[in-house]
Design a protein around this motif. Structure first.
Motif, mmCIF file in Angstrom:
data_model
loop_
_atom_site.group_PDB
_atom_site.id
_atom_site.type_symbol
_atom_site.label_atom_id
_atom_site.label_comp_id
_atom_site.label_asym_id
_atom_site.label_seq_id
_atom_site.Cartn_x
_atom_site.Cartn_y
_atom_site.Cartn_z
ATOM 1 N N LEU A 162 23.307 1.945 167.460
ATOM 2 C CA LEU A 162 23.127 3.028 168.431
ATOM 3 C C LEU A 162 23.972 2.774 169.663
ATOM 4 C CD1 LEU A 162 21.564 5.567 169.388
ATOM 5 C CD2 LEU A 162 19.819 3.994 170.293
ATOM 6 N N ASN A 163 24.769 3.763 170.037
ATOM 7 C CA ASN A 163 25.546 3.735 171.271
ATOM 8 C C ASN A 163 24.830 4.572 172.324
ATOM 9 O OD1 ASN A 163 28.672 3.302 172.295
ATOM 10 N ND2 ASN A 163 27.742 5.102 173.179
ATOM 11 N N VAL A 164 24.781 4.079 173.552
ATOM 12 C CA VAL A 164 24.231 4.871 174.651
ATOM 13 C C VAL A 164 25.244 4.908 175.784
ATOM 14 C CG1 VAL A 164 21.870 4.256 174.035
ATOM 15 C CG2 VAL A 164 23.059 2.944 175.791
ATOM 16 N N LEU A 165 25.084 5.905 176.632
ATOM 17 C CA LEU A 165 25.973 6.065 177.779
ATOM 18 C C LEU A 165 25.397 5.329 178.977
ATOM 19 C CD1 LEU A 165 28.518 7.501 178.921
ATOM 20 C CD2 LEU A 165 27.019 9.414 179.531
ATOM 21 N N ALA A 166 26.215 4.503 179.618
ATOM 22 C CA ALA A 166 25.772 3.757 180.792
ATOM 23 C C ALA A 166 25.456 4.710 181.937
ATOM 24 C CB ALA A 166 26.857 2.780 181.226
ATOM 25 N N GLY A 167 24.532 4.274 182.777
ATOM 26 C CA GLY A 167 24.195 5.024 183.980
ATOM 27 C C GLY A 167 23.723 4.065 185.045
ATOM 28 N N ALA A 168 23.581 4.575 186.252
ATOM 29 C CA ALA A 168 23.206 3.712 187.365
ATOM 30 C C ALA A 168 21.760 3.249 187.291
ATOM 31 C CB ALA A 168 23.446 4.440 188.686
ATOM 32 N N GLY A 187 25.744 -7.791 166.996
ATOM 33 C CA GLY A 187 25.216 -8.827 167.862
ATOM 34 C C GLY A 187 23.761 -8.590 168.236
ATOM 35 N N GLU A 188 23.115 -9.659 168.738
ATOM 36 C CA GLU A 188 21.722 -9.541 169.171
ATOM 37 C C GLU A 188 21.599 -8.769 170.471
ATOM 38 O OE1 GLU A 188 19.913 -13.367 169.346
ATOM 39 O OE2 GLU A 188 20.162 -13.771 167.194
ATOM 40 N N ARG A 189 22.674 -8.721 171.250
ATOM 41 C CA ARG A 189 22.676 -8.033 172.536
ATOM 42 C C ARG A 189 23.758 -6.969 172.517
ATOM 43 N NH1 ARG A 189 25.212 -9.072 177.748
ATOM 44 N NH2 ARG A 189 23.813 -8.625 179.495
ATOM 45 N N ALA A 190 23.501 -5.850 173.159
ATOM 46 C CA ALA A 190 24.482 -4.763 173.182
ATOM 47 C C ALA A 190 25.775 -5.216 173.862
ATOM 48 C CB ALA A 190 23.904 -3.560 173.919
ATOM 49 N N PHE A 191 26.898 -4.740 173.357
ATOM 50 C CA PHE A 191 28.169 -4.993 174.033
ATOM 51 C C PHE A 191 28.608 -3.731 174.763
ATOM 52 C CE2 PHE A 191 29.806 -3.056 170.182
ATOM 53 C CZ PHE A 191 31.026 -2.474 170.544
ATOM 54 N N VAL A 192 29.386 -3.917 175.814
ATOM 55 C CA VAL A 192 29.854 -2.793 176.615
ATOM 56 C C VAL A 192 31.238 -2.380 176.134
ATOM 57 C CG1 VAL A 192 30.371 -1.936 178.926
ATOM 58 C CG2 VAL A 192 28.501 -3.577 178.590
ATOM 59 N N LEU A 193 31.347 -1.141 175.705
ATOM 60 C CA LEU A 193 32.621 -0.568 175.274
ATOM 61 C C LEU A 193 33.192 0.219 176.452
ATOM 62 C CD1 LEU A 193 34.609 -0.096 172.923
ATOM 63 C CD2 LEU A 193 33.292 1.961 172.363
ATOM 64 N N VAL A 194 34.194 -0.359 177.098
ATOM 65 C CA VAL A 194 34.744 0.255 178.305
ATOM 66 C C VAL A 194 35.856 1.233 177.942
ATOM 67 C CG1 VAL A 194 34.109 -1.573 179.906
ATOM 68 C CG2 VAL A 194 36.210 -1.793 178.585
ATOM 69 N N THR A 207 39.009 7.809 176.749
ATOM 70 C CA THR A 207 38.086 8.759 177.361
ATOM 71 C C THR A 207 38.743 10.122 177.440
ATOM 72 O OG1 THR A 207 37.087 9.439 179.489
ATOM 73 C CG2 THR A 207 38.711 7.674 179.581
ATOM 74 N N SER A 208 38.153 11.094 176.795
ATOM 75 C CA SER A 208 38.737 12.438 176.808
ATOM 76 C C SER A 208 38.740 13.014 178.215
ATOM 77 C CB SER A 208 37.977 13.355 175.852
ATOM 78 O OG SER A 208 36.616 13.481 176.235
ATOM 79 N N ALA A 209 37.673 12.740 178.982
ATOM 80 C CA ALA A 209 37.623 13.248 180.354
ATOM 81 C C ALA A 209 38.671 12.567 181.220
ATOM 82 C CB ALA A 209 36.232 13.037 180.943
ATOM 83 N N ALA A 215 33.309 7.036 183.603
ATOM 84 C CA ALA A 215 32.888 6.524 184.911
ATOM 85 C C ALA A 215 33.973 5.713 185.613
ATOM 86 C CB ALA A 215 31.617 5.686 184.769
ATOM 87 N N PHE A 216 34.695 4.864 184.872
ATOM 88 C CA PHE A 216 35.757 4.086 185.512
ATOM 89 C C PHE A 216 36.871 5.011 186.008
ATOM 90 C CE2 PHE A 216 34.980 -0.215 183.171
ATOM 91 C CZ PHE A 216 34.018 -0.545 184.111
ATOM 92 N N ALA A 217 37.233 5.996 185.207
ATOM 93 C CA ALA A 217 38.273 6.934 185.631
ATOM 94 C C ALA A 217 37.825 7.699 186.866
ATOM 95 C CB ALA A 217 38.597 7.905 184.490
ATOM 96 N N ARG A 218 36.566 8.124 186.895
ATOM 97 C CA ARG A 218 36.069 8.852 188.059
ATOM 98 C C ARG A 218 35.927 7.954 189.283
ATOM 99 N NH1 ARG A 218 31.223 10.109 187.341
ATOM 100 N NH2 ARG A 218 30.810 9.339 185.221
ATOM 101 N N ALA A 219 35.622 6.670 189.050
ATOM 102 C CA ALA A 219 35.571 5.729 190.168
ATOM 103 C C ALA A 219 36.958 5.570 190.796
ATOM 104 C CB ALA A 219 35.053 4.379 189.689
ATOM 105 N N ALA A 220 37.986 5.504 189.949
ATOM 106 C CA ALA A 220 39.351 5.410 190.465
ATOM 107 C C ALA A 220 39.732 6.675 191.235
ATOM 108 C CB ALA A 220 40.327 5.170 189.317
#
Length: 280
Positions: free
Chosen positions: A210-216, A21-28, A50-52, A236-241
């Motif tokens: 290219l995949n990158v890791l999301a951050g704040a 795609g022309e815009r990155a997609f978020v792989l949750v 997520t291994s963590a 991040a979602f697991a840690r948020a929970a």
């Protein structure tokens, strides 16, 4: 339960297409079947494990080779079965010391219903946390070769782990990603790159998605503009929970109050969401 071959092929093709795609997609990243259901119902196009998140759910620390391959693949199987979405596996270093073991992990991942997986160049050895690049590239090549033998387009993501282990060497990280690209990786990933300029530098140096890791510090639009094709949420979602859980527990312990329940997902809604058929 074995995933229907036609369904797995559909998921695999859709997952590969998302990277174009022309815009990155978020792989949750989901850590169990329930979180996978919630993410699917939230409208995301694909999932990763997520291994963590899995390690934490088992009461173990991440990154110390304390989760076995069979456990990771059983977790992946449950996530695959929970929704109709494509799922890529966070398989750490493919749970193997040899290239033969790496290839076997990819084949087993496909049997579990995954349509992609990542392979890291980390060792879990605190004295030598990152593999020599030649060895790491050989392992990527073994994963790719096993993937190409499958009857569907299995997406192999090769990860350069330098920045996660305190090795802030962008030049070496780029050289590693270039070696993994040459070894046939479909997607390249260097977690924890230090900012948008570093992402731009990596993007300019490689040709594969290219995949990158999301951050704040950056939004989807900013990461996409810098050159990301895919953005992972990681743990991040697991840690948020877990953070919400700890906050609620401390409220009860320290204050004897239960206001956290007002922010909790309604019981009836939670029950309904988990009752929805995965083929909907």
């Amino acid at each position: 339960m074995q995933l229907d071959p036609e369904d797995q092929y559909r998921r695999a093709v859709e997952f590969a297409r998302l990277h174009q795609g022309e815009r990155a997609f978020v792989l949750v990243n989901a850590w169990d079947a329930g979180s996978a259901r919630l993410l699917w119902q939230s409208g995301f196009p694909a999932l990763a494990t997520t291994s963590a998140g899995l390690a934490f759910s088992l009461g173990r620390p991440d990154g110390e080779n304390l989760v076995r391959r069979a456990e990771a693949l059983e977790n992946a199987r449950s996530i695959v079965a929970a929704t109709p979405l494509p799922v890529s596996g966070d398989l750490e270093s493919c749970y193997a010391d040899s290239v033969e073991g790496v290839a076997r992990t990819i084949r087993l991942a496909a049997e579990a219903g995954l349509v992609g997986a990542s392979i890291e160049d980390a060792t879990a050895d605190p004295d030598e946390p990152i593999r020599p690049v030649t060895e790491a590239a050989e392992r990527v090549a073994a994963a790719v070769e096993a993937a190409r033998e499958l009857p569907f387009p299995f997406t192999v993501t090769a990860r350069a782990e330098n920045f996660l282990y305190g090795r802030g060497d962008l030049k070496d990280t780029i050289a590693r990603l270039q070696a993994y690209e040459a070894a046939g990786a479909d997607v390249l990933y260097a977690p924890a790159l230090p900012g948008l300029d570093a992402i731009r530098a990596v993007r300019a140096a490689v040709d594969k998605p290219l995949n990158v890791l999301a951050g704040a510090a950056a939004s989807v639009d900013e990461l996409s503009a810098a050159g990301a094709d895919r953005i992972s949420v990681g743990s991040a979602f697991a840690r948020a929970a877990l953070g919400a859980f700890v906050e609620a527990a401390l409220e009860v312990r320290d204050h004897g109050t239960f206001s956290f329940a007002q922010r909790a997902l309604d019981y009836g809604e939670a029950n309904e969401r988990m009752s929805a058929p995965p083929s909907a």
